[in-house]
Design an enzyme around this catalytic site. Structure first.
Site, PDB file in Angstrom:
ATOM      1  CG  ASN A  13      -1.720   1.239   1.380  1.00 27.07           C
ATOM      2  OD1 ASN A  13      -1.743   2.084   0.475  1.00 27.07           O
ATOM      3  ND2 ASN A  13      -2.389   1.387   2.511  1.00 27.07           N
ATOM      4  CE  LYS A  15      -0.049   3.109   4.815  1.00 23.62           C
ATOM      5  NZ  LYS A  15       0.088   3.197   6.270  1.00 23.62           N
ATOM      6  CG  HIS A  99      -5.707   2.013   5.379  1.00 21.45           C
ATOM      7  ND1 HIS A  99      -5.221   2.904   6.311  1.00 21.45           N
ATOM      8  CD2 HIS A  99      -4.710   1.119   5.151  1.00 21.45           C
ATOM      9  CE1 HIS A  99      -3.979   2.548   6.628  1.00 21.45           C
ATOM     10  NE2 HIS A  99      -3.650   1.484   5.945  1.00 21.45           N
ATOM     11  CD  GLU A 101      -2.690   5.441   6.898  1.00 20.82           C
ATOM     12  OE1 GLU A 101      -2.676   5.462   5.655  1.00 20.82           O
ATOM     13  OE2 GLU A 101      -1.780   4.918   7.580  1.00 20.82           O
ATOM     14  CD  GLU A 169      -3.250  -2.362   7.324  1.00 18.41           C
ATOM     15  OE1 GLU A 169      -2.200  -2.650   6.765  1.00 18.41           O
ATOM     16  OE2 GLU A 169      -3.846  -1.278   7.138  1.00 18.41           O
ATOM     17  N   GLY A 175       3.000   2.261  10.783  1.00 19.53           N
ATOM     18  CA  GLY A 175       3.998   3.319  10.640  1.00 19.53           C
ATOM     19  C   GLY A 175       4.760   3.636  11.907  1.00 19.53           C
ATOM     20  CB  SER A 214       5.461  -1.918  11.942  1.00 16.74           C
ATOM     21  OG  SER A 214       5.127  -0.571  12.244  1.00 16.74           O
ATOM     22  N   GLY A 235       2.981  -1.192   4.210  1.00 18.01           N
ATOM     23  CA  GLY A 235       3.018   0.225   3.875  1.00 18.01           C
ATOM     24  C   GLY A 235       4.419   0.654   3.499  1.00 18.01           C
ATOM     25  N   GLY A 236       5.115   1.304   4.434  1.00 17.29           N
ATOM     26  CA  GLY A 236       6.410   1.916   4.161  1.00 17.29           C
ATOM     27  C   GLY A 236       7.407   1.004   3.468  1.00 17.29           C
TER      28      GLY A 236
HETATM   29  P1  13P Z   1       3.266   0.390   7.559  1.00 16.79           P
HETATM   30  O1  13P Z   1       3.728  -0.919   6.959  1.00 16.79           O
HETATM   31  O2  13P Z   1       4.002   1.569   7.036  1.00 16.79           O
HETATM   32  O3  13P Z   1       3.196   0.305   9.048  1.00 16.79           O
HETATM   33  O4  13P Z   1       1.741   0.593   7.051  1.00 16.79           O
HETATM   34  C1  13P Z   1       0.840  -0.445   7.164  1.00 16.79           C
HETATM   35  C2  13P Z   1      -0.398  -0.091   6.442  1.00 16.79           C
HETATM   36  O5  13P Z   1      -1.134   0.783   6.843  1.00 16.79           O
HETATM   37  C3  13P Z   1      -0.682  -0.807   5.197  1.00 16.79           C
HETATM   38  O6  13P Z   1      -1.980  -0.562   4.747  1.00 16.79           O
END
Ligand code: 13P
Length: 253
Positions: A13, A15, A99, A101, A169, A175, A214, A235-236
């Site tokens: 993802n 983002k 999600h 967010e 999640e 993050g 993470s 994510g990251g």
């Molecule tokens: P991180 O892997 O950056 O923690 O993000 C997870 C996430 O929100 C994937 O949708």
């Protein structure tokens, strides 16, 4: 319950990250995967602005593409929104909905998430439905209650393993570099599996349940080996091809 191993899905993802230059990361993933069969289904969910270009850049590869959100309607006067049909038209086969967010930044409630998941199905997309507790909810011992409530209200009644993926999640793990203990992840995934199997029968026992929050090369192997963890939503660490590829490789049994 089926005993066949569920093929994992490792989805990145991105983002709100990535300009056109970042397409090079997707083509690097494509190149690395071209000489062997990946141990997982691999998906990238880029920002919508890159979707069509990424579909072109990854054509001929096994890389699947997903959107990060969709509107519940198929078209209409919704400035700035994107219909599931548009994502499909741009090359997506899936879309993330609910999600945390989106839930936090845009006030998306479970019933909105359910409508978006149904829109994904209407368009022929897989809905990746996200759930997860906040830090406060975990500390209050409410994790399993929160997850059960979100599952009950965010998933359409007609969902199946062919069109739906659940992503657990924990909000506090996103993050932050923090992850729940392996036992805690396994406990929540077992509860999710119980809900899905109870509600959807055999199909529910096959719906993939991803862990997200993470996930990185150093912890992916342990997380992906847990029972009822059928892949990861990253994510990251999905923004860099090398890290993403290491996580994909860690999904091998
Ligand atoms: P991180 O892997 O950056 O923690 O993000 C997870 C996430 O929100 C994937 O949708």
């Amino acid at each position: 319950m089926t005993t066949t191993r569920i093929r994992p899905l490792v989805a990145g993802n991105w983002k709100m990250n990535g300009l056109a230059a970042a397409l090079a990361e997707a083509t690097a993933v494509k190149a690395a995967l071209s000489d062997s069969v990946a141990p997982a289904d691999v998906m990238i969910c880029p920002p919508a602005t890159l979707l069509a270009q990424m579909a072109y850049a990854t054509r001929g590869s096994a890389i699947l593409l997903g959107g990060q959100d969709c509107h519940a309607a198929s078209s209409g006067a919704h400035t700035g929104d994107i219909a599931a049909e548009m994502l499909k038209d741009a090359g997506a086969t899936a879309v993330i909905v609910g999600h945390s967010e989106r839930r936090a930044d845009h006030g998306e409630l479970d019933r909105i998430v359910r409508a978006k998941a149904a829109a994904a199905h209407r368009a022929g997309l897989t809905a990746i439905v996200c759930i997860g507790e906040t830090k406060g909810e975990r500390l209050a011992g409410l994790t399993l209650d929160v997850v059960a409530r979100q599952l009950a209200a965010s998933l359409p009644d007609a969902a199946s393993d062919a069109d739906t993926v659940v992503a657990y999640e924990p909000v506090w793990a996103i993050g932050t570099g923090l992850t729940p203990s392996p036992d805690d992840v396994a406990e929540v995934h077992e509860a999710i599996r119980g809900h899905l199997a109870g509600r959807y029968g055999d199909a529910g026992s096959r719906i993939r349940i991803l862990y997200g929050g993470s996930v990185k090369p150093s912890n992916a192997k342990e997380l992906l080996a847990l029972p009822n963890v059928n892949g990861a939503l990253v994510g990251g660490a999905s923004l860099k091809a090398d890290d993403f590829l290491a996580i994909i490789r860690a999904s091998a049994p």
